[in-house]
Write a protein that holds these residues in place. Sequence first.
Motif, PDB file in Angstrom:
ATOM      1  N   VAL A 101      -6.774  18.406   7.369  1.00 14.18           N
ATOM      2  CA  VAL A 101      -5.964  17.325   7.231  1.00 14.18           C
ATOM      3  C   VAL A 101      -6.405  16.278   7.976  1.00 14.18           C
ATOM      4  N   PHE A 102      -6.183  15.088   7.155  1.00 14.21           N
ATOM      5  CA  PHE A 102      -6.290  13.713   7.833  1.00 14.21           C
ATOM      6  C   PHE A 102      -5.178  12.975   8.087  1.00 14.21           C
ATOM      7  N   PHE A 103      -4.864  12.717   9.096  1.00 14.71           N
ATOM      8  CA  PHE A 103      -3.819  11.896   9.260  1.00 14.71           C
ATOM      9  C   PHE A 103      -4.033  10.624   9.940  1.00 14.71           C
ATOM     10  N   THR A 104      -3.469   9.276   9.071  1.00 17.72           N
ATOM     11  CA  THR A 104      -4.015   8.194   9.437  1.00 17.72           C
ATOM     12  C   THR A 104      -3.295   7.556  10.580  1.00 17.72           C
ATOM     13  N   VAL A 105      -3.600   6.745  11.595  1.00 20.06           N
ATOM     14  CA  VAL A 105      -3.140   6.071  12.639  1.00 20.06           C
ATOM     15  C   VAL A 105      -2.775   4.572  12.346  1.00 20.06           C
ATOM     16  N   ASP A 106      -3.223   4.281  10.934  1.00 24.81           N
ATOM     17  CA  ASP A 106      -3.190   2.727  10.678  1.00 24.81           C
ATOM     18  C   ASP A 106      -2.415   2.722   9.351  1.00 24.81           C
ATOM     19  N   PRO A 107      -1.047   2.877   9.281  1.00 20.68           N
ATOM     20  CA  PRO A 107      -0.435   3.005   8.152  1.00 20.68           C
ATOM     21  C   PRO A 107      -0.298   1.614   7.201  1.00 20.68           C
ATOM     22  N   GLU A 108      -0.639   0.900   8.065  1.00 25.23           N
ATOM     23  CA  GLU A 108      -0.574  -0.763   7.573  1.00 25.23           C
ATOM     24  C   GLU A 108      -1.543  -1.076   6.731  1.00 25.23           C
ATOM     25  N   ARG A 109      -2.764  -0.484   6.776  1.00 22.96           N
ATOM     26  CA  ARG A 109      -3.703  -0.722   5.950  1.00 22.96           C
ATOM     27  C   ARG A 109      -3.988   0.325   4.936  1.00 22.96           C
ATOM     28  N   ASP A 110      -3.689   1.758   5.618  1.00 23.95           N
ATOM     29  CA  ASP A 110      -4.030   2.857   4.932  1.00 23.95           C
ATOM     30  C   ASP A 110      -3.031   3.311   4.095  1.00 23.95           C
ATOM     31  N   THR A 111      -3.063   2.666   2.751  1.00 24.87           N
ATOM     32  CA  THR A 111      -2.051   3.107   1.769  1.00 24.87           C
ATOM     33  C   THR A 111      -2.471   4.570   1.130  1.00 24.87           C
ATOM     34  N   VAL A 112      -1.458   4.719   0.407  1.00 28.65           N
ATOM     35  CA  VAL A 112      -1.682   6.108  -0.650  1.00 28.65           C
ATOM     36  C   VAL A 112      -2.920   6.118  -1.226  1.00 28.65           C
ATOM     37  N   GLU A 113      -2.991   5.045  -1.925  1.00 25.02           N
ATOM     38  CA  GLU A 113      -4.282   4.576  -2.675  1.00 25.02           C
ATOM     39  C   GLU A 113      -5.691   4.610  -2.028  1.00 25.02           C
ATOM     40  N   ALA A 114      -5.330   4.282  -0.703  1.00 29.01           N
ATOM     41  CA  ALA A 114      -6.688   4.226   0.030  1.00 29.01           C
ATOM     42  C   ALA A 114      -7.254   5.561   0.489  1.00 29.01           C
ATOM     43  N   ILE A 115      -6.022   6.336   0.856  1.00 29.21           N
ATOM     44  CA  ILE A 115      -5.993   7.601   1.552  1.00 29.21           C
ATOM     45  C   ILE A 115      -6.805   8.710   0.361  1.00 29.21           C
ATOM     46  N   LYS A 116      -6.009   8.319  -0.958  1.00 29.31           N
ATOM     47  CA  LYS A 116      -6.806   9.034  -2.045  1.00 29.31           C
ATOM     48  C   LYS A 116      -8.106   8.950  -2.334  1.00 29.31           C
ATOM     49  N   ALA A 117      -8.794   7.619  -2.211  1.00 26.34           N
ATOM     50  CA  ALA A 117     -10.036   7.253  -2.140  1.00 26.34           C
ATOM     51  C   ALA A 117     -10.658   7.766  -1.255  1.00 26.34           C
ATOM     52  N   TYR A 118     -10.613   7.985  -0.004  1.00 29.16           N
ATOM     53  CA  TYR A 118     -11.011   8.309   1.100  1.00 29.16           C
ATOM     54  C   TYR A 118     -11.359   9.653   1.412  1.00 29.16           C
ATOM     55  N   VAL A 119     -10.387  10.635   1.434  1.00 28.99           N
ATOM     56  CA  VAL A 119     -10.494  11.925   1.940  1.00 28.99           C
ATOM     57  C   VAL A 119     -11.470  12.675   0.940  1.00 28.99           C
ATOM     58  N   PRO A 120     -11.757  12.346  -0.392  1.00 28.07           N
ATOM     59  CA  PRO A 120     -12.581  13.409  -1.062  1.00 28.07           C
ATOM     60  C   PRO A 120     -14.180  13.220  -0.532  1.00 28.07           C
ATOM     61  N   ASN A 121     -14.184  12.196   0.181  1.00 27.65           N
ATOM     62  CA  ASN A 121     -15.644  11.918   0.541  1.00 27.65           C
ATOM     63  C   ASN A 121     -16.231  13.226   1.528  1.00 27.65           C
ATOM     64  N   PHE A 122     -15.000  13.845   2.108  1.00 27.41           N
ATOM     65  CA  PHE A 122     -15.679  14.432   3.059  1.00 27.41           C
ATOM     66  C   PHE A 122     -15.284  16.116   2.963  1.00 27.41           C
ATOM     67  N   HIS A 123     -14.289  16.380   1.891  1.00 31.90           N
ATOM     68  CA  HIS A 123     -14.036  17.647   1.464  1.00 31.90           C
ATOM     69  C   HIS A 123     -13.310  17.802   0.433  1.00 31.90           C
ATOM     70  N   GLU A 124     -13.575  18.621  -0.480  1.00 26.62           N
ATOM     71  CA  GLU A 124     -12.794  18.397  -1.643  1.00 26.62           C
ATOM     72  C   GLU A 124     -11.164  19.098  -1.546  1.00 26.62           C
ATOM     73  N   ARG A 125     -11.120  19.790  -0.504  1.00 25.88           N
ATOM     74  CA  ARG A 125      -9.731  20.406  -0.180  1.00 25.88           C
ATOM     75  C   ARG A 125      -9.077  19.805   1.150  1.00 25.88           C
ATOM     76  N   MET A 126      -9.701  18.504   1.605  1.00 27.41           N
ATOM     77  CA  MET A 126      -9.196  17.710   2.611  1.00 27.41           C
ATOM     78  C   MET A 126      -7.776  16.870   1.878  1.00 27.41           C
ATOM     79  N   VAL A 127      -6.638  17.046   2.623  1.00 23.88           N
ATOM     80  CA  VAL A 127      -5.430  16.524   2.545  1.00 23.88           C
ATOM     81  C   VAL A 127      -5.469  15.184   3.468  1.00 23.88           C
ATOM     82  N   GLY A 128      -4.936  14.037   2.977  1.00 23.16           N
ATOM     83  CA  GLY A 128      -4.778  12.738   3.538  1.00 23.16           C
ATOM     84  C   GLY A 128      -3.148  12.447   3.635  1.00 23.16           C
ATOM     85  N   LEU A 129      -2.915  11.954   4.829  1.00 24.21           N
ATOM     86  CA  LEU A 129      -1.464  11.752   5.159  1.00 24.21           C
ATOM     87  C   LEU A 129      -1.210  10.274   5.755  1.00 24.21           C
TER      88      LEU A 129
END
Length: 204
Positions: A101-129
């Motif tokens: 699970v990846f928790f952002t500490v930068d919610p002002e820039r890390d939108t849902v769309e940004a998180i969705k594009a980011y987490v699959p780069n590291f593991h197919e089951r990683m959840v981004g929050l």
Amino acid sequence: MSKKTLLAILAIALVLGIGLTYRLMMMGTETQSSGAASIGGSFELVNQDGKTVTEKDFAGKYMLIYFGYTYCPDVCPTELQVMGNALDLMPDDLANEVTPVFFTVDPERDTVEAIKAYVPNFHERMVGLTGTVAQTSAAAKTFRVYYAKAIPEGEPQDTDAYLMDHSSFVYLMDRDGQFIRHFNYGTPPEDMAKGIAEAVKKNG
């Protein structure tokens, strides 16, 4: 030296520089009756699919947690890759019991769309929050994570060209969301895989 290189060096320096602060904080951490550090608890955030989730959505599985941000030039992607590699090194039956699970500490820039594009780069089951600033702050406090904006000298206060100064530790939580252990920045994936596997075998 390029600006990107300078940012990467600064990001690493920030992480290493707060290591002592984190250790001192942990020394003063209140403990539960079991003697485990009081890290973890309730949170409410939004995952990469736009769904509101809480700690209850992860009950029954181990959580391997990292707090960082998608704009991080070096430290965050390195640690997230270590997490993914560690899980890939484990036997499938054990790895499948762990949710990264990846928790952002930068919610002002890390939108849902940004998180969705980011987490699959590291593991197919990683959840981004992600979530609101208030939700992010509450989650960070729950896991005793330090973070703050680091605006480069000479940049205006409202600039988007900033780094996030934050603690860089990977947390392993049990099936009930209770803290088991943490892995320091720079832990090799082989050592992380071994530590996680040992915990899953021990705790069932």
